[in-house]
Design an enzyme around this catalytic site. Structure first.
Site, PDB file in Angstrom:
ATOM      1  N   HIS A 207       4.338   4.210  -6.058  1.00 49.73           N
ATOM      2  CA  HIS A 207       3.020   4.731  -6.435  1.00 49.73           C
ATOM      3  C   HIS A 207       3.080   6.194  -6.877  1.00 49.73           C
ATOM      4  O   HIS A 207       2.083   6.724  -7.363  1.00 49.73           O
ATOM      5  CB  HIS A 207       2.028   4.582  -5.273  1.00 49.73           C
ATOM      6  N   ASP A 237       6.521  -1.115  -3.182  1.00 51.13           N
ATOM      7  CA  ASP A 237       6.252   0.309  -3.399  1.00 51.13           C
ATOM      8  C   ASP A 237       7.563   1.088  -3.468  1.00 51.13           C
ATOM      9  O   ASP A 237       7.933   1.796  -2.537  1.00 51.13           O
ATOM     10  CB  ASP A 237       5.355   0.852  -2.277  1.00 51.13           C
ATOM     11  N   GLY A 318       1.774  14.077   0.017  1.00 56.40           N
ATOM     12  CA  GLY A 318       2.978  14.782  -0.420  1.00 56.40           C
ATOM     13  C   GLY A 318       4.223  14.252   0.240  1.00 56.40           C
ATOM     14  O   GLY A 318       5.338  14.487  -0.227  1.00 56.40           O
ATOM     15  N   SER A 320       4.847  11.086   0.471  1.00 58.79           N
ATOM     16  CA  SER A 320       5.161   9.805  -0.169  1.00 58.79           C
ATOM     17  C   SER A 320       6.600   9.760  -0.654  1.00 58.79           C
ATOM     18  O   SER A 320       7.096  10.715  -1.267  1.00 58.79           O
ATOM     19  CB  SER A 320       4.240   9.583  -1.371  1.00 58.79           C
ATOM     20  N   SER A 335       5.306   4.906   2.269  1.00 66.25           N
ATOM     21  CA  SER A 335       4.350   4.320   1.337  1.00 66.25           C
ATOM     22  C   SER A 335       2.969   4.950   1.515  1.00 66.25           C
ATOM     23  O   SER A 335       2.452   5.577   0.606  1.00 66.25           O
ATOM     24  CB  SER A 335       4.273   2.807   1.536  1.00 66.25           C
TER      25      SER A 335
END
Length: 459
Positions: A207, A237, A318, A320, A335
């Site tokens: 993402h 993801d 941030g 991720s 995720s």
């Protein structure tokens, strides 16, 4: 007056030099102690096939109709949920602890399939809680009362082993690891370095950006890292960012944990419920917690992602794509989730074994024990699990320096790093030079004063 100023300067210089000697001595002492005593986090990876490996092997042998998952007990022993006494005896003979439960894995997965077939509601998630033999359905604060009532009715038709929970936070992807990577779409965290045998990549969250996204190591856009060449989200993801140079470079087997420090990655595996795990991200740094569920499904506003690892580790925007690991073993990439690192929350991770298999790449791991510079992990088996220790005894892994982080590292952090002997010796050398210089200057001034005095007296 001029002589008084000189005396003040000499005294200040001497004091600074003495202070430098003390500081340098302390730095050298700390570095020597650090080199003699391995850090508590330096823990060798256990041989596969024990503990959680035993639990996974038993589940595979007995089948999903007679078992309902396995997890790590508080004492580090594997626990296997079974549905009959014959299976319990088999588990006990293998050295694991059986727990009789009412519902098999087949029943639990059938329940999640029913939930997935119902109309999608953004802000909901569900996972399999092996330890309580339940399917846990969660809804965040964005879910309306009408949607919650409808999902509750679906759960009631499935059976009493589906537990419904409301959460205070909001399930979101953590857009905006440990090292920060930036694009026009926002900030994420690098996960792990991987390779296809020819080119190296950063594996991070899908993402974070679609294929074609350009990534930089700085806010100004001057240090281009690479470009996203493959991205999958929703559904899964994960994504691949290809390095501009084609190579990850030195430290490819290290993930940053903050303060210029890192953890060396030695392998890849699937986690077990109850396992203590660590997550690092560019926003919130290093945090730890436990795996609370597997095969989790999250209905983000952007779409649904399945097969995730559910934990009680906190994360923030941030983080991720940042790495999830334990005892130096790579487990997943961040995720999304709810909450933050002040109030706590739930965080979901993309399993790394699944991403590696889908992308046909291998993890770059430490080869320090084989004498090589680096090594690529073998293709992981779907049931590969990390050997267990008691959850409270787990650690991030062996410490290692982080390369390529000078832009975010202060001079003070580098000088006070206990692993560095060189800076301490430099401080001591500089202080000694300053002391010798002040003594020499004082001696020269005294000699000239002596000459002037006797020249005036005898001249």
């Amino acid at each position: 007056m001029r002589h008084a100023r000189r005396r003040v300067v000499r005294r200040v210089t001497r004091l600074a030099a003495v202070g430098g000697l003390l500081l340098g001595g302390a730095m050298v002492t700390q570095a020597a102690m650090a080199s003699e005593t391995p850090p508590a986090s330096a823990r060798a990876l256990s041989a596969p096939g024990t503990a959680t490996g035993t639990g996974a092997a038993l589940v595979a042998r007995l089948g999903t109709a007679r078992t309902a998952g396995d997890w790590i007990g508080a004492d580090g022993r594997p626990v296997v949920a079974v549905t009959d006494s014959t299976a319990a005896r088999a588990v006990r003979r293998a050295g694991a602890e059986p727990k009789l439960v009412a519902h098999s894995m087949d029943e639990l997965k059938s329940a999640t399939a029913t939930l997935r077939s119902a109309p999608r509601v953004a802000g909901t998630a569900w996972s399999l809680d092996y330890r309580t033999n339940r399917v846990v359905v969660q809804a965040d604060r964005t879910v309306s009362g009408a949607d919650w009532s409808r999902m509750t009715r679906v759960a009631a038709r499935i059976g009493g082993f589906v537990r419904m929970e409301r959460t205070q936070g909001t399930f979101t992807t953590r857009l905006n690891g440990a090292q920060p990577i930036l694009s026009t779409g926002g900030r994420c965290s690098a996960g792990f370095n991987v390779t296809d045998g020819r080119t190296d990549f950063i594996l991070t969250a899908g993402h974070c950006g679609p294929a074609g996204s350009i990534w930089f190591a700085d806010n100004q856009g001057n240090q281009q890292l690479g470009r996203t060449v493959s991205s999958t989200f929703p559904g899964n993801d994960f994504s691949l960012v290809q390095y501009n140079s084609g190579k990850a470079g030195d430290g490819a087997d290290v993930v940053a944990v903050g303060g210029g420090k890192g953890v060396r990655i030695t392998g890849v595996a699937d986690p077990a419920v109850g396992q203590r795990v660590f997550r690092s991200g560019s926003t919130s740094g290093l945090h730890d917690g436990q795996v609370t569920g597997l095969n989790a499904t999250v209905n983000y506003p952007e779409g649904t992602v399945t097969g995730l690892i559910q934990t009680d580790v906190c994360a923030e925007p941030g983080d991720s794509g940042g790495p999830l690991f334990s005892d130096g073993v790579a487990l997943g990439v961040t995720s999304g989730g709810s909450g933050d690192c002040t109030t706590g929350g739930t965080t979901f991770f993309q399993p790394l074994t699944r991403a590696l298999a889908a992308l046909n790449v291998k993890l770059l791991v430490s080869a320090q024990n084989t004498g090589g510079a680096r090594n690529a992990s073998p293709a992981p088996a779907p049931s590969a699990t990390q050997s267990a220790v008691a959850p409270s005894a787990a650690s991030p892994g062996s410490s290692a320096p982080v390369t390529g982080t000078a832009q975010g590292e202060t001079l003070l952090a580098r000088l006070t790093d206990t692993r560095n002997l060189g800076p301490g010796l430099l401080v001591i050398a500089g202080s000694l030079i300053a002391l010798v210089a002040t003594r020499y200057i004082r001696a020269e001034q005294d000699r000239k004063a002596y000459q002037r005095y006797y020249s005036a007296t005898w001249g």
